[in-house]
Write a protein that holds these residues in place. Structure first.
Motif, PDB file in Angstrom:
ATOM      1  N   VAL A  43      14.897  -4.292  -1.217  1.00 55.71           N
ATOM      2  CA  VAL A  43      13.195  -4.159   0.067  1.00 55.71           C
ATOM      3  C   VAL A  43      14.572  -5.630  -0.135  1.00 55.71           C
ATOM      4  N   LYS A  44      14.012  -6.636   1.716  1.00 55.82           N
ATOM      5  CA  LYS A  44      13.980  -7.376   2.373  1.00 55.82           C
ATOM      6  C   LYS A  44      13.322  -8.251   2.416  1.00 55.82           C
ATOM      7  N   ASN A  45      12.437  -7.708   2.384  1.00 57.95           N
ATOM      8  CA  ASN A  45      10.791  -8.773   2.619  1.00 57.95           C
ATOM      9  C   ASN A  45       9.587  -8.650   1.182  1.00 57.95           C
ATOM     10  N   PRO A  46      10.079  -9.243  -0.157  1.00 51.60           N
ATOM     11  CA  PRO A  46       9.160  -8.777  -0.795  1.00 51.60           C
ATOM     12  C   PRO A  46       7.538  -9.188  -0.355  1.00 51.60           C
ATOM     13  N   GLU A  47       7.441 -10.237   0.792  1.00 54.42           N
ATOM     14  CA  GLU A  47       5.724 -11.087   0.339  1.00 54.42           C
ATOM     15  C   GLU A  47       5.075 -10.160   1.108  1.00 54.42           C
ATOM     16  N   ALA A  48       6.227  -9.664   2.374  1.00 53.17           N
ATOM     17  CA  ALA A  48       5.328  -8.388   2.783  1.00 53.17           C
ATOM     18  C   ALA A  48       4.849  -7.697   2.791  1.00 53.17           C
ATOM     19  N   VAL A  49       5.263  -6.956   1.471  1.00 57.38           N
ATOM     20  CA  VAL A  49       5.340  -5.716   0.402  1.00 57.38           C
ATOM     21  C   VAL A  49       4.175  -5.499   0.230  1.00 57.38           C
ATOM     22  N   GLU A  50       3.841  -7.171  -1.007  1.00 49.28           N
ATOM     23  CA  GLU A  50       2.572  -7.655  -1.294  1.00 49.28           C
ATOM     24  C   GLU A  50       1.448  -7.839  -0.334  1.00 49.28           C
ATOM     25  N   ARG A  51       1.786  -8.614   0.413  1.00 49.04           N
ATOM     26  CA  ARG A  51       0.811  -8.182   1.625  1.00 49.04           C
ATOM     27  C   ARG A  51       0.233  -7.056   2.371  1.00 49.04           C
ATOM     28  N   LYS A  52       0.889  -5.744   2.209  1.00 48.05           N
ATOM     29  CA  LYS A  52       0.851  -4.754   2.504  1.00 48.05           C
ATOM     30  C   LYS A  52      -0.312  -3.907   1.388  1.00 48.05           C
ATOM     31  N   LYS A  53       0.487  -4.190   0.660  1.00 49.84           N
ATOM     32  CA  LYS A  53       0.026  -3.967  -0.727  1.00 49.84           C
ATOM     33  C   LYS A  53      -1.759  -4.030  -1.181  1.00 49.84           C
ATOM     34  N   LYS A  54      -1.606  -5.611  -0.837  1.00 50.36           N
ATOM     35  CA  LYS A  54      -3.404  -6.477  -1.078  1.00 50.36           C
ATOM     36  C   LYS A  54      -4.210  -5.608   0.002  1.00 50.36           C
ATOM     37  N   LYS A  55      -3.661  -5.327   0.840  1.00 46.42           N
ATOM     38  CA  LYS A  55      -4.423  -4.811   2.173  1.00 46.42           C
ATOM     39  C   LYS A  55      -4.981  -3.652   2.280  1.00 46.42           C
ATOM     40  N   GLN A  56      -3.590  -3.025   1.349  1.00 44.40           N
ATOM     41  CA  GLN A  56      -4.465  -1.287   1.368  1.00 44.40           C
ATOM     42  C   GLN A  56      -5.467  -1.429   0.389  1.00 44.40           C
TER      43      GLN A  56
END
Length: 82
Positions: A43-56
């Motif tokens: 994963v290139k940007n783990p922060e973006a993945v976390e934000r997307k997961k929280k939003k979902q």
């Protein structure tokens, strides 16, 4: 053959073993680090993945609360018989 034995004899006395609590903490930190590394491998940007997961998760919570409180009324799909 006996040349290596005298030099190894003194090295064993210099080894200090840490307190069991410190060792346990170090092992726990190492395990957490390994988990993070394997979670975000590739994963290139783990922060973006976390934000997307929280939003979902927030969207899912809103859907659950809306369906529980609304009782089927509101902005969902409507059945038409005709």
């Amino acid at each position: 053959m006996g040349m290596c034995l005298p030099c190894l004899g003194g090295a064993a006395d210099d080894v200090v073993t840490p307190d069991p609590e410190i060792r346990r903490r170090q092992l726990a930190e190492a395990a957490e680090k390994r988990q993070k590394e394997t979670t975000y491998r590739g994963v290139k940007n783990p922060e973006a993945v976390e934000r997307k997961k929280k939003k979902q998760e927030e969207i899912e919570k809103q859907e659950i609360t809306a369906s529980a409180s609304g009782g089927g009324g509101g902005g969902g799909l409507k059945w038409q018989m005709g």
